[in-house]
Each structure stands twice: as C-alpha cells, then as structure tokens.
Scaffold this motif. Structure first.
Motif, PDB file in Angstrom:
ATOM      1  N   SER A 145       0.816  -1.219   0.000  1.00 32.40           N
ATOM      2  CA  SER A 145       0.000   0.000   0.000  1.00 32.40           C
ATOM      3  C   SER A 145       0.847   1.265   0.000  1.00 32.40           C
ATOM      4  N   LEU A 146       1.824   1.344   0.900  1.00 31.44           N
ATOM      5  CA  LEU A 146       2.621   2.568   1.024  1.00 31.44           C
ATOM      6  C   LEU A 146       3.447   2.835  -0.232  1.00 31.44           C
ATOM      7  N   GLY A 147       3.995   1.780  -0.816  1.00 36.94           N
ATOM      8  CA  GLY A 147       4.764   1.928  -2.049  1.00 36.94           C
ATOM      9  C   GLY A 147       3.901   2.430  -3.193  1.00 36.94           C
ATOM     10  N   LEU A 148       2.707   1.884  -3.297  1.00 36.45           N
ATOM     11  CA  LEU A 148       1.774   2.318  -4.341  1.00 36.45           C
ATOM     12  C   LEU A 148       1.361   3.771  -4.147  1.00 36.45           C
ATOM     13  N   LEU A 149       1.115   4.127  -2.898  1.00 33.54           N
ATOM     14  CA  LEU A 149       0.708   5.503  -2.590  1.00 33.54           C
ATOM     15  C   LEU A 149       1.804   6.493  -2.965  1.00 33.54           C
ATOM     16  N   LEU A 150       3.024   6.195  -2.558  1.00 33.42           N
ATOM     17  CA  LEU A 150       4.159   7.075  -2.852  1.00 33.42           C
ATOM     18  C   LEU A 150       4.387   7.188  -4.352  1.00 33.42           C
ATOM     19  N   THR A 151       4.314   6.059  -5.050  1.00 31.83           N
ATOM     20  CA  THR A 151       4.515   6.062  -6.500  1.00 31.83           C
ATOM     21  C   THR A 151       3.436   6.868  -7.212  1.00 31.83           C
ATOM     22  N   SER A 152       2.184   6.678  -6.809  1.00 32.56           N
ATOM     23  CA  SER A 152       1.075   7.373  -7.474  1.00 32.56           C
ATOM     24  C   SER A 152       1.160   8.887  -7.275  1.00 32.56           C
ATOM     25  N   GLU A 153       1.485   9.306  -6.064  1.00 32.50           N
ATOM     26  CA  GLU A 153       1.579  10.745  -5.795  1.00 32.50           C
ATOM     27  C   GLU A 153       2.736  11.372  -6.575  1.00 32.50           C
ATOM     28  N   THR A 154       3.826  10.639  -6.708  1.00 28.59           N
ATOM     29  CA  THR A 154       4.977  11.142  -7.461  1.00 28.59           C
ATOM     30  C   THR A 154       4.645  11.272  -8.942  1.00 28.59           C
ATOM     31  N   LEU A 155       4.066  10.224  -9.521  1.00 22.95           N
ATOM     32  CA  LEU A 155       3.725  10.236 -10.946  1.00 22.95           C
ATOM     33  C   LEU A 155       2.646  11.273 -11.255  1.00 22.95           C
ATOM     34  N   LYS A 156       1.747  11.495 -10.302  1.00 22.06           N
ATOM     35  CA  LYS A 156       0.691  12.496 -10.495  1.00 22.06           C
ATOM     36  C   LYS A 156       1.295  13.893 -10.623  1.00 22.06           C
ATOM     37  N   ILE A 157       2.244  14.203  -9.737  1.00 18.68           N
ATOM     38  CA  ILE A 157       2.889  15.515  -9.779  1.00 18.68           C
ATOM     39  C   ILE A 157       3.741  15.655 -11.040  1.00 18.68           C
ATOM     40  N   GLU A 158       4.381  14.546 -11.433  1.00 24.61           N
ATOM     41  CA  GLU A 158       5.201  14.566 -12.651  1.00 24.61           C
ATOM     42  C   GLU A 158       4.347  14.547 -13.921  1.00 24.61           C
ATOM     43  N   LYS A 159       3.046  14.289 -13.766  1.00 27.59           N
ATOM     44  CA  LYS A 159       2.109  14.208 -14.889  1.00 27.59           C
ATOM     45  C   LYS A 159       2.468  13.087 -15.869  1.00 27.59           C
ATOM     46  N   LYS A 160       2.964  11.992 -15.311  1.00 28.21           N
ATOM     47  CA  LYS A 160       3.252  10.799 -16.115  1.00 28.21           C
ATOM     48  C   LYS A 160       2.021   9.893 -16.059  1.00 28.21           C
ATOM     49  N   PHE A 161       1.011  10.301 -16.809  1.00 29.75           N
ATOM     50  CA  PHE A 161      -0.305   9.687 -16.674  1.00 29.75           C
ATOM     51  C   PHE A 161      -0.375   8.246 -17.166  1.00 29.75           C
ATOM     52  N   ASP A 162       0.425   7.890 -18.173  1.00 33.06           N
ATOM     53  CA  ASP A 162       0.413   6.504 -18.661  1.00 33.06           C
ATOM     54  C   ASP A 162       0.905   5.546 -17.573  1.00 33.06           C
ATOM     55  N   GLN A 163       2.005   5.915 -16.925  1.00 33.53           N
ATOM     56  CA  GLN A 163       2.525   5.086 -15.833  1.00 33.53           C
ATOM     57  C   GLN A 163       1.574   5.093 -14.642  1.00 33.53           C
TER      58      GLN A 163
END
Length: 218
Positions: free
Chosen positions: A82-100
C-alpha cells in the motif's frame, strides 16, 4: 546379575540424558530460528518505513527520482504494498506521467487497502482523457463502495451531463438523499432534470410516456 542390572540402569540413564540434551538443543535451535526470523522481519519493516518517510520527504522537495527510488525500496521491504503504491502514485501524479500512473491505479485495484484510491484515480484519469463512459464506470463502482466520498456525487452528476445517462442520475440522487449526502431540494431538482431529459429523448418514440415523465419533472 546385580552388576548387569546396574549397568543396564546406568546405560538407560545415559540414553535419557542424551535424549534430554538433544531435546534442549533442538528447542534452542527452534528458538534461535524464531528470534532470527523476528529480528529479520522487524529490520525489513523498519527499512520499509524509513524508505517511505524518505520518499515522502523527497516528494515534498520535488526530488522525484529519489521518491520513485524509495517507493521501490518500500515495496521491497514491506509485505503490504500500500505505502509503495501511494508514494509512486503521488509522485507520478505531480510529474504528470499519466500513462505510468494508470498502471499504478490498476495495481491498486488488486490491493484491498488501496481499492478505493485506485477507482478514484482511474475515474479522474478517464475524465482527464475525456473518456466519460469509463470514468462513470469507475465512479459508479466507487459510489457503491463508499457513496460519501467528498464531491463524488457532484463528479458523477457532471459526467452524466456529458453522457446523457439520465436514469443513473435518478438512481444516484435517490441513494445520495437516502444517505443524507444531498438535501431535499437538490434531490428534487436533479430528479426533475433527469425526468425532463428522458422525456425529451422519448418524445418521438413514445409520446404518452414522454408526457408522464414531463409531469414528473414539473
């Protein structure tokens, strides 16, 4: 005879002592193994927790490469992803890497702790892509699981306005009023809109039904 009996007794005592020593040795090995496992698991948990904290710190500092690196470490050390997914999603969201980000949200759907966040994320992703059909599919699933999520009803109403799925507006409005998410006035207004729009659609194919629906809208 006495000597033989004494020797037999001594032999038995020796065997018993050896057995007791073996039992103590086996018990010691088991205890050591359990302690080792406990300390190893605790060490992994601490490393995973520290990685998550460092990742969140990196995220705040906009060091996205470091944040993703620590997210991978968090996954590596913690059984619960859970924590890994949360951290990854928040990072990619800010980076706007929507495909990933889509892949991360899909992974969240398989995690009981992150299911709601995954559904919301996929709903928002599809709204961004203007795929309102799939956005509503994910949003409706989210509504069934937790209708009281902040602004979810309003988001679904907005999607319905783009897809003309007015029957769903009636259902969602009834459910939202039932759970006290919307007040009586909003409930009545949105149902009136739904009946009016359905009446307009049915005007050419079923005049009588259209009139009945129009009456409900008034």
């Amino acid at each position: 005879v006495i000597t033989s009996t004494s020797a037999l007794i001594i032999g038995l005592l020796v065997i018993i002592n050896i057995c007791l020593l073996l039992q103590r040795f086996i018990f010691f090995l088991k205890q050591s193994k359990q302690k080792y496992k406990f300390y190893r698991e605790r060490s992994k948990y601490e490393k995973g927790h520290n990685s998550f904290v460092q990742g969140m710190t990196a995220l705040v500092n906009k060091d996205f490469k470091k944040a993703i690196y620590e997210a991978k470490n968090t996954d590596k050390y913690l059984k619960d992803k859970s924590l890994g997914l949360l951290l990854t999603s928040e990072t990619l969201k800010i980076e706007k890497k929507f495909d990933q980000l889509n892949n991360v949200y899909e992974a969240m759907l398989k995690n009981s702790n992150m299911n709601l966040l995954g559904l919301r994320g996929l709903m928002e992703q599809n709204i961004r892509a203007q795929d309102y059909h799939h956005a509503f599919v994910y949003g409706e699933k989210l509504f069934h699981l937790n209708p009281k999520i902040d602004k979810l009803y309003e988001t679904l109403v907005s999607i319905i306005g783009k897809t003309n799925n007015w029957q769903k507006l009636i259902y969602l409005s009834d459910q939202s009023f039932k759970y006290k998410i919307i007040n009586k006035q909003t409930h009545a207004e949105n149902k009136a809109i739904a009946f009016f729009e359905i009446a307009q659609i049915k005007h050419k194919s079923d005049g009588q039904e259209s009139i009945k629906l129009m009456e409900k809208a008034l």
